[in-house]
Write a protein that holds these residues in place. Sequence first.
Motif, PDB file in Angstrom:
ATOM      1  N   THR A  76       0.820  -1.216   0.000  1.00  0.00           N
ATOM      2  CA  THR A  76       0.000   0.000   0.000  1.00  0.00           C
ATOM      3  C   THR A  76       0.848   1.257   0.000  1.00  0.00           C
ATOM      4  O   THR A  76       2.006   1.233   0.432  1.00  0.00           O
ATOM      5  N   THR A  77       0.259   2.336  -0.504  1.00  0.00           N
ATOM      6  CA  THR A  77       0.860   3.655  -0.301  1.00  0.00           C
ATOM      7  C   THR A  77      -0.037   4.517   0.584  1.00  0.00           C
ATOM      8  O   THR A  77       0.240   5.698   0.766  1.00  0.00           O
ATOM      9  N   LEU A  78      -1.103   3.936   1.124  1.00  0.00           N
ATOM     10  CA  LEU A  78      -2.046   4.737   1.922  1.00  0.00           C
ATOM     11  C   LEU A  78      -1.392   5.335   3.154  1.00  0.00           C
ATOM     12  O   LEU A  78      -1.649   6.481   3.509  1.00  0.00           O
ATOM     13  N   ARG A 118      -9.260  21.087  -0.159  1.00  0.00           N
ATOM     14  CA  ARG A 118      -8.345  21.089   0.984  1.00  0.00           C
ATOM     15  C   ARG A 118      -9.110  21.004   2.298  1.00  0.00           C
ATOM     16  O   ARG A 118      -8.636  20.418   3.266  1.00  0.00           O
ATOM     17  N   PHE A 119     -10.321  21.566   2.319  1.00  0.00           N
ATOM     18  CA  PHE A 119     -11.151  21.511   3.523  1.00  0.00           C
ATOM     19  C   PHE A 119     -11.539  20.063   3.836  1.00  0.00           C
ATOM     20  O   PHE A 119     -11.600  19.647   4.992  1.00  0.00           O
ATOM     21  N   LYS A 120     -11.787  19.318   2.762  1.00  0.00           N
ATOM     22  CA  LYS A 120     -12.231  17.924   2.937  1.00  0.00           C
ATOM     23  C   LYS A 120     -11.090  16.998   3.375  1.00  0.00           C
ATOM     24  O   LYS A 120     -11.330  15.883   3.838  1.00  0.00           O
ATOM     25  N   GLN A 121      -9.838  17.429   3.147  1.00  0.00           N
ATOM     26  CA  GLN A 121      -8.713  16.567   3.498  1.00  0.00           C
ATOM     27  C   GLN A 121      -8.673  16.330   4.991  1.00  0.00           C
ATOM     28  O   GLN A 121      -8.635  17.279   5.773  1.00  0.00           O
ATOM     29  N   LYS A 122      -8.697  15.055   5.342  1.00  0.00           N
ATOM     30  CA  LYS A 122      -8.612  14.692   6.757  1.00  0.00           C
ATOM     31  C   LYS A 122      -7.306  13.939   6.956  1.00  0.00           C
ATOM     32  O   LYS A 122      -6.941  13.099   6.119  1.00  0.00           O
ATOM     33  N   PRO A 123      -6.598  14.215   8.047  1.00  0.00           N
ATOM     34  CA  PRO A 123      -5.419  13.401   8.303  1.00  0.00           C
ATOM     35  C   PRO A 123      -5.844  11.948   8.515  1.00  0.00           C
ATOM     36  O   PRO A 123      -7.007  11.662   8.794  1.00  0.00           O
ATOM     37  N   GLY A 124      -4.890  11.052   8.369  1.00  0.00           N
ATOM     38  CA  GLY A 124      -5.192   9.633   8.563  1.00  0.00           C
ATOM     39  C   GLY A 124      -5.512   8.952   7.248  1.00  0.00           C
ATOM     40  O   GLY A 124      -5.562   9.575   6.199  1.00  0.00           O
ATOM     41  N   ILE A 125      -5.719   7.658   7.340  1.00  0.00           N
ATOM     42  CA  ILE A 125      -5.986   6.850   6.157  1.00  0.00           C
ATOM     43  C   ILE A 125      -7.400   7.127   5.676  1.00  0.00           C
ATOM     44  O   ILE A 125      -8.341   7.098   6.468  1.00  0.00           O
ATOM     45  N   ASP A 173      -6.025   4.046  -3.018  1.00  0.00           N
ATOM     46  CA  ASP A 173      -4.723   3.390  -2.872  1.00  0.00           C
ATOM     47  C   ASP A 173      -4.064   3.317  -4.261  1.00  0.00           C
ATOM     48  O   ASP A 173      -4.719   3.550  -5.277  1.00  0.00           O
ATOM     49  N   PHE A 174      -2.778   2.983  -4.307  1.00  0.00           N
ATOM     50  CA  PHE A 174      -2.018   3.087  -5.555  1.00  0.00           C
ATOM     51  C   PHE A 174      -2.679   2.348  -6.713  1.00  0.00           C
ATOM     52  O   PHE A 174      -2.753   2.850  -7.830  1.00  0.00           O
ATOM     53  N   GLU A 212      10.034   6.947  -2.815  1.00  0.00           N
ATOM     54  CA  GLU A 212       8.843   6.490  -3.543  1.00  0.00           C
ATOM     55  C   GLU A 212       8.728   4.981  -3.486  1.00  0.00           C
ATOM     56  O   GLU A 212       8.887   4.282  -4.482  1.00  0.00           O
ATOM     57  N   MET A 213       8.443   4.510  -2.275  1.00  0.00           N
ATOM     58  CA  MET A 213       8.434   3.069  -2.067  1.00  0.00           C
ATOM     59  C   MET A 213       7.057   2.590  -1.633  1.00  0.00           C
ATOM     60  O   MET A 213       6.319   3.297  -0.961  1.00  0.00           O
ATOM     61  N   PHE A 214       6.748   1.348  -2.011  1.00  0.00           N
ATOM     62  CA  PHE A 214       5.544   0.696  -1.515  1.00  0.00           C
ATOM     63  C   PHE A 214       5.819   0.160  -0.114  1.00  0.00           C
ATOM     64  O   PHE A 214       6.873  -0.426   0.128  1.00  0.00           O
ATOM     65  N   GLN A 215       4.840   0.330   0.751  1.00  0.00           N
ATOM     66  CA  GLN A 215       4.980  -0.205   2.088  1.00  0.00           C
ATOM     67  C   GLN A 215       4.402  -1.617   2.139  1.00  0.00           C
ATOM     68  O   GLN A 215       3.400  -1.918   1.481  1.00  0.00           O
ATOM     69  N   VAL A 216       5.066  -2.483   2.904  1.00  0.00           N
ATOM     70  CA  VAL A 216       4.604  -3.871   3.092  1.00  0.00           C
ATOM     71  C   VAL A 216       4.214  -4.010   4.549  1.00  0.00           C
ATOM     72  O   VAL A 216       5.038  -3.749   5.431  1.00  0.00           O
ATOM     73  N   THR A 217       2.982  -4.400   4.801  1.00  0.00           N
ATOM     74  CA  THR A 217       2.520  -4.400   6.184  1.00  0.00           C
ATOM     75  C   THR A 217       1.447  -5.447   6.424  1.00  0.00           C
ATOM     76  O   THR A 217       0.749  -5.866   5.488  1.00  0.00           O
TER      77      THR A 217
END
Lengths: 562, 562
Positions: A203-205, A274-281, A293-294, B198-203
């Motif tokens: 993931t890149t999330l 930008r207002f809608k952007q929330k920290p976290g996944i 996700d990627f 610029e890496m994919f995370q493995v988790t």
Amino acid sequence: MAAASISSPSPTSSSALKHAFSDRVPIRSILCLPDGGASLSGQRVRVGGWVKTGRKQGSGSFAFLEVSDGTCPANLQVIVDASVADLGSLVQTGTCVQLEGTLKEPPEGTKQKIELRVEEVLHVGPVDPAKYPLPKTKLTLEFLRDVVHLRPKTNTISAIARIRNALAYATHTFFQNHGFLYIHTPIITTSDCEGAGEMFQVTTLISEADRLEKELVKNPPPSESEVEAARLVVKEKGEAVAQLKAAKASKTDITEAVAVLSKAKESFSKLEERFKQKPGIPQKDGKIDYGVDFFARQAFLTVSGQLQVETFACAVSSVYTFGPTFRAENSHTSRHLAEFWMVEPEIAFADLKDDMNCAEAYVKFLCKWLLDNCFDDMEFMAKNYDKGCVDRLRMVASTPFERVSYTEAVDILIEAVKGGKQFENKVEWGIDLASEHERFLTEVKYQKPVIVYNYPKGIKAFYMRLNDDNKTVAAMDVLVPKVGELIGGSQREERYENIRDRILEMGLPTDPYEWYLDLRRYGTVKHSGFGLGFERMILFATGMDNIRDVIPFPRYPGRADL
Amino acid sequence: MAAASISSPSPTSSSALKHAFSDRVPIRSILCLPDGGASLSGQRVRVGGWVKTGRKQGSGSFAFLEVSDGTCPANLQVIVDASVADLGSLVQTGTCVQLEGTLKEPPEGTKQKIELRVEEVLHVGPVDPAKYPLPKTKLTLEFLRDVVHLRPKTNTISAIARIRNALAYATHTFFQNHGFLYIHTPIITTSDCEGAGEMFQVTTLISEADRLEKELVKNPPPSESEVEAARLVVKEKGEAVAQLKAAKASKTDITEAVAVLSKAKESFSKLEERFKQKPGIPQKDGKIDYGVDFFARQAFLTVSGQLQVETFACAVSSVYTFGPTFRAENSHTSRHLAEFWMVEPEIAFADLKDDMNCAEAYVKFLCKWLLDNCFDDMEFMAKNYDKGCVDRLRMVASTPFERVSYTEAVDILIEAVKGGKQFENKVEWGIDLASEHERFLTEVKYQKPVIVYNYPKGIKAFYMRLNDDNKTVAAMDVLVPKVGELIGGSQREERYENIRDRILEMGLPTDPYEWYLDLRRYGTVKHSGFGLGFERMILFATGMDNIRDVIPFPRYPGRADL
């Protein structure tokens, strides 16, 4: 093999011996000649390597070094005069040296057939013996796992590296010789082949969330009232345009007002975003939003390339894959890794018997290859780790494998129990054979490799072909002494209705397998294949006990060094 | 190669032609004989494959089929009589057939040198032409990317698969012939080689959190008061034990009370642990707690095996890695993939010149290999995609590569600009050469492969060896017509102080590189290596334009089919 490339040892010029792309003669090219290098006496050569042991002699007037460059298990004996170099810096274990000199036959009675009298020391890469983590004393394999970046410098790990390399090239050579195409199946996958679930997620999330969090700290999002204000501006500018139009104002004025409006719209939509952007996944309907996700969906590391390589078998007939596979199993045994390599051939127009023939021929080829190309390394393993390993290779290379059905195998095990043999796991028709059962069959009962075939369908995967008895599937496992199961394979179910029914029967969703079903819908073909755990093969060949020692960089729970 | 294995075409028995592990003679073994198979006339053979085109003739009394089994670009012409089988089911494109019959020379004037008169149809895997996604009409490459599981059945994708296979085996053969060991560097890594990020995370954190969430729904955590009650029970039972001891009660009574106490403690600690379980990804100090991730730290997919393979070069001298690498780049171009394969050799006792020699010899070897082993596939590519591709292979295989320093290259580009050549990117000493510059050098100026070496240190990685001018590093790029940069390599910095300073200079932390610095601390050696993007090599060889068409299962933003 290096020896073969210089098969006529005389007249050999040192330039013929030299490594094509480096400034040295590989020590293998000297010591692995049939005569141990004696015929090279008088040749001037340049060698490079690392000092295994060194000692000053003759009151410090010269030094003996044992130098290895990792190209073979043997060391080159080297003699350096004190007049040539500072001996103190040369004799430390681990020192890198590049040396030029003349090969000479040593005095009679010594073990070596050739030694190097050094005339020039071209390079010294020193070692501080007080700090060097790999002193001359014998180190345990456990200790070496903590210095995974230095352990290739040891005799054991370098011998295993050469054996591993030989088995890899033998694998390619075997399949290429038989017309198989090497197919690179994907590492990142959105199919769960086994349906087992123990997969690593890719993931890149998380990194995107981290990036966003930093970004929001540096550049805080707008407040609700800022967004509201921007919305009002848009409304206002829109009304202005409408008024101008109603008033039939000049084209220039209207164009200008429209431009102002689009600017306002743009800045509003940016603010709103930008207002809608929330920290976290990012979440959607209370769940992680994999749409952002990627790969726009959940992605995993592959557990097997089989299903994917079947798409090529059903088009170009004979294929294989050889690559890394992954299991996120929380297993701390000496037989499991989170990252390991698998060889998976797949053959069209082939049934289970063809599959068994291929597996047997392949394993035999690997054993013979090691005997032919890595004999010195195998001797090292036999001497230091498993005195039976060379004989085991010879036996497997030359003995036809026993083939018994699962039902016969269970009968044999039941007979053994009646005869007093004790197993921890109960033996009855329908069980998955445990390692103790497998090893009994191959090590005690037959004392050679055994192929067990036609397993109960209840313990095997959905893609294996149902036999006419409706109870068993056309699966087979190759069992060998020392490691038990080395290969698992099957004839694949090529009948559309049967495989669809099996998927449903096992409670799996059909949707993720629609592409796999397509292979049966359009031009379906009888086909078979198997998987060989590459590290298991190395354990079998070398007699090593722990799988963490036969892969260069072992990954297991809690550890992924480098 | 199949042709070579049956090099004496007469007397050939059909059993000698047969695939060792499947029930067919590969069509390649027939059609790729020097005489196109004519010498096999009269042989009875069994073949299997898929119908490319089929048509009924003679008012339906017989049918012509063109059958491919993917082993070569040519199809076998097959004639089936209506008396032998139902022709209607055979002639549909995509149908799988297994056929037995006799090879016959066709009437004079036909293109084929041999054809099969079918006597028995052993298998038909039918196709419903109304549903089959790959009709006979020519399909675009874009369309085929949406049916990645069926596209190996097309002429183009199967030809590329054979070329890719040939290049992979050529790669292993080249390095094995020169004494290099194949090392499996890790896919999952905790080192960021390029420091690029610029890496994919493995988790397993997300799947663990999902599992926990489901578990907590099924089995809700205890309330605070339940935990408190359990704590009180422990206190009570503890006091009971204390009282018994103070009262010098019997051993049996005390033992019993102690047992009760430990049970209470156990159930309290279980409750407490379950009470602490929070749904979601575990946090610590406001950050994700990677201590509980699978590897007990953050882990990623590798972007290069170079740093890790250096640990083996510094022990066994000549090594290479050939495996998948990953970039989580949000790039939608025809030249980028999220998952691609790299070949990375690393040579001890080798400087930049050795490195360039190796790169040139390797690329030439690949080109020659394709001409020798894949000529029919190359002809197919030349005919259908890039008419210059065969000549390009010949030119590269036979022409010495031009070698120019970066400084010379920039001078040449500046001269070209003065002469009227226009570039989008400004040319001055210090820039990273853009693709347009690279292609000008190799395609226009020299019209052959060019190696540019000694780049400004500011645009290159920390591990490249600083030249004596203190301005450039011993880096080199191999540029070829059609794709530009094919290879990037360098001599590595082997001097401990220099490399430590470079890491600091670039603002990188030294801690993650301590293991890499150890290679310079203990027995350091001059060494060099390079990386070849395997898909780039295939683009270069085949003349294809889009990298998504030269890898079996392309991965890019938004897509990871299968």
